[in-house]
Scaffold this active site. Structure first.
Site, mmCIF file in Angstrom:
data_model
loop_
_atom_site.group_PDB
_atom_site.id
_atom_site.type_symbol
_atom_site.label_atom_id
_atom_site.label_comp_id
_atom_site.label_asym_id
_atom_site.label_seq_id
_atom_site.Cartn_x
_atom_site.Cartn_y
_atom_site.Cartn_z
ATOM 1 N N GLU A 108 0.749 -1.068 -0.055
ATOM 2 C CA GLU A 108 0.026 -0.182 -0.053
ATOM 3 C C GLU A 108 0.976 1.360 0.080
ATOM 4 O O GLU A 108 1.818 1.389 0.608
ATOM 5 C CB GLU A 108 -0.844 -0.019 1.159
ATOM 6 N N LYS A 123 -9.629 1.585 -2.635
ATOM 7 C CA LYS A 123 -9.740 1.150 -1.237
ATOM 8 C C LYS A 123 -11.394 1.593 -0.804
ATOM 9 O O LYS A 123 -11.644 2.429 -0.583
ATOM 10 C CB LYS A 123 -8.849 1.489 -0.061
ATOM 11 N N CYS A 132 -5.143 -3.373 2.441
ATOM 12 C CA CYS A 132 -4.883 -3.101 3.833
ATOM 13 C C CYS A 132 -6.197 -3.360 4.767
ATOM 14 O O CYS A 132 -6.622 -4.523 5.016
ATOM 15 C CB CYS A 132 -4.302 -1.784 4.189
#
Length: 272
Positions: free
Chosen positions: A41, A113, A155
């Protein structure tokens, strides 16, 4: 049997320096026989100072996708870039993952995300990702990669099983979970959550991670992982060093596991 490379990074506040690390890793990974390089990330820029980062985000988002696409072709390897910040509507950014296929003429696949990291930790760390980032709303699976159908996540997404259920239902063979995980939450939850997500989706999971103390002062957990569909860890890069790790992805293992534990086939909708 596809061979992959995983880059454990300590990205800083200079996109050019970060790109050089990725470039060197791509060349080394390609020379080492890997067909895909996975990065963490925020590979191109990791900076909690948003005012300082803002002009660099604009430049990086404008220049680096083309440079990364060219790098994939030059190094002879697909690039699964964990994420980078890009401009979004309404003045916020998107935390966007990219998948560049070597020699491809079409645009890279992207995923924004979905889940924002808004937390106050007992260590005193406080994070409000939603202040700067707009969450995505689309589940993304990349077809025809060397590791099969590749699901994309980033993540904090790993804490939300519904996303991985969807990727499992899409019959993803491999799922990327690039991360910049905090140390306290990493020690408690990193391994157990990622192994669970691999088992639930009956898929390989590749988690390239940031590690160590960064220029902006944050500390990240590292321990980049590759996990097979049975939940076995086949690569663990530890919490100290930077660099490349390599793993073999035995795609025949997926169907073996799905025959033994057919949870995807047995799954039922739960009434609300």
């Amino acid at each position: 049997m596809p061979r992959i490379a995983v880059l454990q990074m300590q990205s800083g506040i200079d996109p050019e320096s970060n790109f050089e690390m990725i470039r060197d890793a791509a060349r080394e990974a390609g020379a080492g026989g890997a067909q895909v390089l996975f990065t963490p990330e925020m590979s191109l820029l990791l900076d909690r100072n948003r005012k300082r980062a803002a002009p660099l985000v604009e430049v990086a988002a404008r220049e680096f996708p083309d440079r990364l696409a060219a790098l994939a072709t030059e190094a002879g390897i697909d690039l699964a870039i964990g994420s980078m910040a890009v401009a979004h509507s309404g003045g916020k950014w998107a935390n966007r993952a990219y998948y560049f296929k070597q020699g491809a003429s079409d645009a890279a696949a992207t995923y924004d995300k979905m889940h924002m990291f808004d937390v106050d930790l007992e260590s005193g760390e406080s994070w409000r990702e939603s202040n700067a980032y707009e969450p995505g709303n689309e589940v993304v699976a990349v077809e025809d990669t060397p590791v099969g159908r590749l699901g994309l996540s980033i993540c904090y997404d790993m804490r939300f099983p519904a996303l991985f259920e969807k990727l499992g239902n899409l019959r993803c063979d491999t799922i990327a979970v690039p991360a910049a995980f905090t140390v306290p939450t990493g020690k408690a939850h990193w391994h157990v959550l990622l192994r669970a997500r691999a088992i639930e989706a009956s898929a390989f999971l590749v988690a390239a991670a940031q590690v160590g103390t960064h220029e902006d002062g944050r500390e990240t957990y590292g321990h980049s992982l590759v996990i097979d569909p049975w939940g076995e860890v086949i690569l663990e890069m530890g919490g100290e060093g930077l660099g490349l790790g390599f793993a073999e992805i035995d795609l025949s293992r997926i169907e073996d596991v799905r025959r033994q534990v057919p949870s995807l086939a047995n799954r039922r909708e739960i009434a609300k």
